[in-house]
Motif scaffolding. Structure first.
Motif, PDB file in Angstrom:
ATOM      1  N   GLY A 184     120.086   8.030 149.606  1.00  0.00           N
ATOM      2  CA  GLY A 184     119.386   7.260 150.631  1.00  0.00           C
ATOM      3  C   GLY A 184     117.884   7.501 150.579  1.00  0.00           C
ATOM      4  O   GLY A 184     117.089   6.568 150.708  1.00  0.00           O
ATOM      5  N   LEU A 185     117.498   8.756 150.381  1.00  0.00           N
ATOM      6  CA  LEU A 185     116.083   9.114 150.280  1.00  0.00           C
ATOM      7  C   LEU A 185     115.453   8.427 149.067  1.00  0.00           C
ATOM      8  O   LEU A 185     114.381   7.828 149.169  1.00  0.00           O
ATOM      9  CB  LEU A 185     115.935  10.636 150.173  1.00  0.00           C
ATOM     10  CG  LEU A 185     114.511  11.165 149.978  1.00  0.00           C
ATOM     11  CD1 LEU A 185     113.627  10.813 151.173  1.00  0.00           C
ATOM     12  CD2 LEU A 185     114.540  12.663 149.747  1.00  0.00           C
ATOM     13  N   ARG A 219     115.338  18.410 144.369  1.00  0.00           N
ATOM     14  CA  ARG A 219     116.780  18.284 144.132  1.00  0.00           C
ATOM     15  C   ARG A 219     117.185  19.055 142.872  1.00  0.00           C
ATOM     16  O   ARG A 219     118.213  19.739 142.863  1.00  0.00           O
ATOM     17  CB  ARG A 219     117.140  16.801 143.991  1.00  0.00           C
ATOM     18  CG  ARG A 219     118.605  16.540 143.858  1.00  0.00           C
ATOM     19  CD  ARG A 219     119.298  16.657 145.187  1.00  0.00           C
ATOM     20  NE  ARG A 219     120.701  16.322 145.040  1.00  0.00           N
ATOM     21  CZ  ARG A 219     121.649  16.726 145.856  1.00  0.00           C
ATOM     22  NH1 ARG A 219     121.331  17.431 146.921  1.00  0.00           N
ATOM     23  NH2 ARG A 219     122.887  16.399 145.663  1.00  0.00           N
ATOM     24  N   SER A 249     124.364  13.512 146.404  1.00  0.00           N
ATOM     25  CA  SER A 249     124.798  13.363 147.790  1.00  0.00           C
ATOM     26  C   SER A 249     124.314  12.025 148.340  1.00  0.00           C
ATOM     27  O   SER A 249     123.314  11.480 147.877  1.00  0.00           O
ATOM     28  CB  SER A 249     124.275  14.515 148.628  1.00  0.00           C
ATOM     29  OG  SER A 249     122.921  14.340 148.960  1.00  0.00           O
ATOM     30  N   LYS A 250     124.979  11.561 149.354  1.00  0.00           N
ATOM     31  CA  LYS A 250     124.613  10.286 149.994  1.00  0.00           C
ATOM     32  C   LYS A 250     123.206  10.371 150.599  1.00  0.00           C
ATOM     33  O   LYS A 250     122.440   9.422 150.530  1.00  0.00           O
ATOM     34  CB  LYS A 250     125.615   9.923 151.085  1.00  0.00           C
ATOM     35  CG  LYS A 250     126.962   9.537 150.527  1.00  0.00           C
ATOM     36  CD  LYS A 250     126.998   8.065 150.220  1.00  0.00           C
ATOM     37  CE  LYS A 250     128.380   7.637 149.805  1.00  0.00           C
ATOM     38  NZ  LYS A 250     128.420   6.952 148.528  1.00  0.00           N
ATOM     39  N   ALA A 251     122.886  11.519 151.195  1.00  0.00           N
ATOM     40  CA  ALA A 251     121.568  11.683 151.818  1.00  0.00           C
ATOM     41  C   ALA A 251     120.463  11.586 150.770  1.00  0.00           C
ATOM     42  O   ALA A 251     119.452  10.908 150.990  1.00  0.00           O
ATOM     43  CB  ALA A 251     121.492  13.025 152.542  1.00  0.00           C
ATOM     44  N   PHE A 252     120.661  12.231 149.626  1.00  0.00           N
ATOM     45  CA  PHE A 252     119.648  12.180 148.570  1.00  0.00           C
ATOM     46  C   PHE A 252     119.523  10.763 148.023  1.00  0.00           C
ATOM     47  O   PHE A 252     118.416  10.267 147.814  1.00  0.00           O
ATOM     48  CB  PHE A 252     119.983  13.175 147.444  1.00  0.00           C
ATOM     49  CG  PHE A 252     118.970  13.149 146.337  1.00  0.00           C
ATOM     50  CD1 PHE A 252     117.704  13.674 146.534  1.00  0.00           C
ATOM     51  CD2 PHE A 252     119.277  12.583 145.110  1.00  0.00           C
ATOM     52  CE1 PHE A 252     116.746  13.639 145.522  1.00  0.00           C
ATOM     53  CE2 PHE A 252     118.329  12.547 144.096  1.00  0.00           C
ATOM     54  CZ  PHE A 252     117.062  13.080 144.303  1.00  0.00           C
TER      55      PHE A 252
END
Length: 86
Positions: free
Chosen positions: A6-7, A27, A1-4
């Motif tokens: 980014g993290l 994750r 995912s984009k959020a992961f």
């Protein structure tokens, strides 16, 4: 995912390896039972982190072995494991 992603990017930039390890493990837990190739990528990334940033080779081997079980045809990883065992 984009959020992961980014993290991972933010933690890598900060060189916060301990939190990055936790992020990968969380994750993996979340995606357990999902697509083997996605999980293998995560286990590989965790293995690289453990080996190269945290100098925890035995933990890295464990991560690479889990990835290898998910993708037994991976020659690159098999060779990488062979190098570590040598």
């Amino acid at each position: 995912s984009k959020a992961f992603e980014g993290l991972v990017s933010a933690l890598t930039e900060k060189t916060d390896w301990a939190r990055l390890e936790t992020a990968y493990r969380n994750r993996i837990k979340k995606l357990e039972g999902g697509k083997p190739e996605e999980l293998a990528v995560l286990w590989d990334a965790l293995g690289e982190l453990l080996k190269h940033r945290l100098n925890r080779v035995s933990d890295a081997v464990e991560a690479f072995e889990k990835a290898q079980k998910l993708e037994p045809e991976s020659r690159r990883r098999a060779e990488q494991l062979a190098d570590i065992y040598a």
